[in-house]
Write an enzyme that holds these catalytic residues in place. Sequence first.
Site, PDB file in Angstrom:
ATOM      1  N   ASP A  71     -46.721  -5.087  15.616  1.00  0.00           N
ATOM      2  CA  ASP A  71     -46.047  -3.450  16.791  1.00  0.00           C
ATOM      3  C   ASP A  71     -47.148  -3.859  17.700  1.00  0.00           C
ATOM      4  O   ASP A  71     -48.059  -3.056  17.342  1.00  0.00           O
ATOM      5  CB  ASP A  71     -46.573  -2.665  15.660  1.00  0.00           C
ATOM      6  CG  ASP A  71     -45.892  -2.674  14.352  1.00  0.00           C
ATOM      7  OD1 ASP A  71     -44.829  -3.217  14.194  1.00  0.00           O
ATOM      8  OD2 ASP A  71     -45.273  -1.537  13.384  1.00  0.00           O
ATOM      9  N   GLU A 309     -38.179   2.765  11.809  1.00  0.00           N
ATOM     10  CA  GLU A 309     -38.931   2.854  12.191  1.00  0.00           C
ATOM     11  C   GLU A 309     -39.374   2.846  13.693  1.00  0.00           C
ATOM     12  O   GLU A 309     -38.442   2.400  14.398  1.00  0.00           O
ATOM     13  CB  GLU A 309     -39.562   1.696  11.650  1.00  0.00           C
ATOM     14  CG  GLU A 309     -40.141   1.538  10.110  1.00  0.00           C
ATOM     15  CD  GLU A 309     -40.736  -0.017   9.840  1.00  0.00           C
ATOM     16  OE1 GLU A 309     -41.854   0.238   9.087  1.00  0.00           O
ATOM     17  OE2 GLU A 309     -40.383  -0.713   9.520  1.00  0.00           O
TER      18      GLU A 309
END
Length: 442
Positions: A71, A309
């Site tokens: 990420d 998410e």
Amino acid sequence: MRKQSMLVATAIIGLSTIFSPLADSATAEDRTGSNWTREHVSKIELNEQNTAPIINADELEKLDDDYHTWDTWPLKNKDGSVATVNGYKIIFALSAPSDVLPGKVHDIAEIRYFYSKNGKDWVSGGPVFEEGDALGSRQWAGSAMIDENNQIHFFYTATGREGEEPLTYEQRFAKASADVVTSKNGVSFDNWSDHQIILEADGEYYQTKEQGDQGDIAYAFRDPEFFKDPKSGEEYIIFEGNSSGAPADRSCLPEHSGSPEFAEHHEVPEGSVLFNGSIGIAKVTNDDYTEFELLPPLLEANCVNQELERPHIIVKGNQYYLFTDTHFDKFAPGITGPEGLYGFVSDELFGDYEPLNGSGLVIANPEENPFQAYSWLVLPNGTVISFVHFTDIGDLTIGDIGHQPEEFQFDHFGGMPAPSLKIALNQDRSRIVTELGQGVIK
């Protein structure tokens, strides 16, 4: 606890609605979140406008050979644009040593940073936070904003608590600030503030871990993303959450299926009530970004999806585009969608969000390589960054990979930036325009 009616959201994209449009005088506290429905998901189709090119991982390189990275987010200005500090762009990424099995990286994740003069050749700066300062037993994704005083404000997910055994999945939002220092030798941070917990799930709008532990399949209160509304000037944190309540407190309503016509003929399988993903929002209420007011979710996916998410918003053409990522195995029984980036559009921040392209799907991994990338983040100019996940695994699923030999797991895990993509947005439609270079931030 919120009444059941708070879980009911307006059906969108031209479908019948159960709530009238908000009056001009309505406040954020008065509204109910939009619904991503089972009917919307049933319209998902992969095509050339939403399917990413196949990634050849052999042609790509890690940001740092010693670390997996996943990420990733850039340092931004308050208006959401990518910041340049004395000629440097700066990105942040979750990381773990390269000798850690892919399935274990989330258990020891820390945030590292990288800088670049041209937005494509990145130099490792090391860990962001000074040793022992960060909260949690590990840190998950967040965002970073630089203000008019050249001070950086870091928002991140503090997962678990330092020294805990065994690891827990408690999730809270933490914040720390620092000055950015640049020279011909690179970028560093100085004059750190204390790290503080700034937000926790309330159990009214957003499910607490204690509520989720009463039979749910997962729990989320993470991924804080700073956002300044260009229309009002108000500042917020956008985040991933779950609709409140324990499973016994929730039920699948017709509105979660979609239009009355669809709901009448659509059977919702048992167990769908366990899927209660939501996109939350909290308003900044002080000058140092340590106090917030939790507001009702912008979007809920009750009986549709469990994990929405890394949600984030860009504003284009006076419209608000709300994006989120999800996995194929996070969809409720009876519906399905690919690993992908999904998006929604509204004329107002607290308005009714309609799924882009009728279904919400913006970018999907190709069917030949269904897990090749994940954690897409859309920048204001349409550049989309992500990381290489698992490539060339044949008919295996993500769940199968952990049962394969360690060599196989390492060989097929990317843990590095994926080629950036460029998308175009036009009203309620999106399309992939082109593929850019690996990790490129325009």
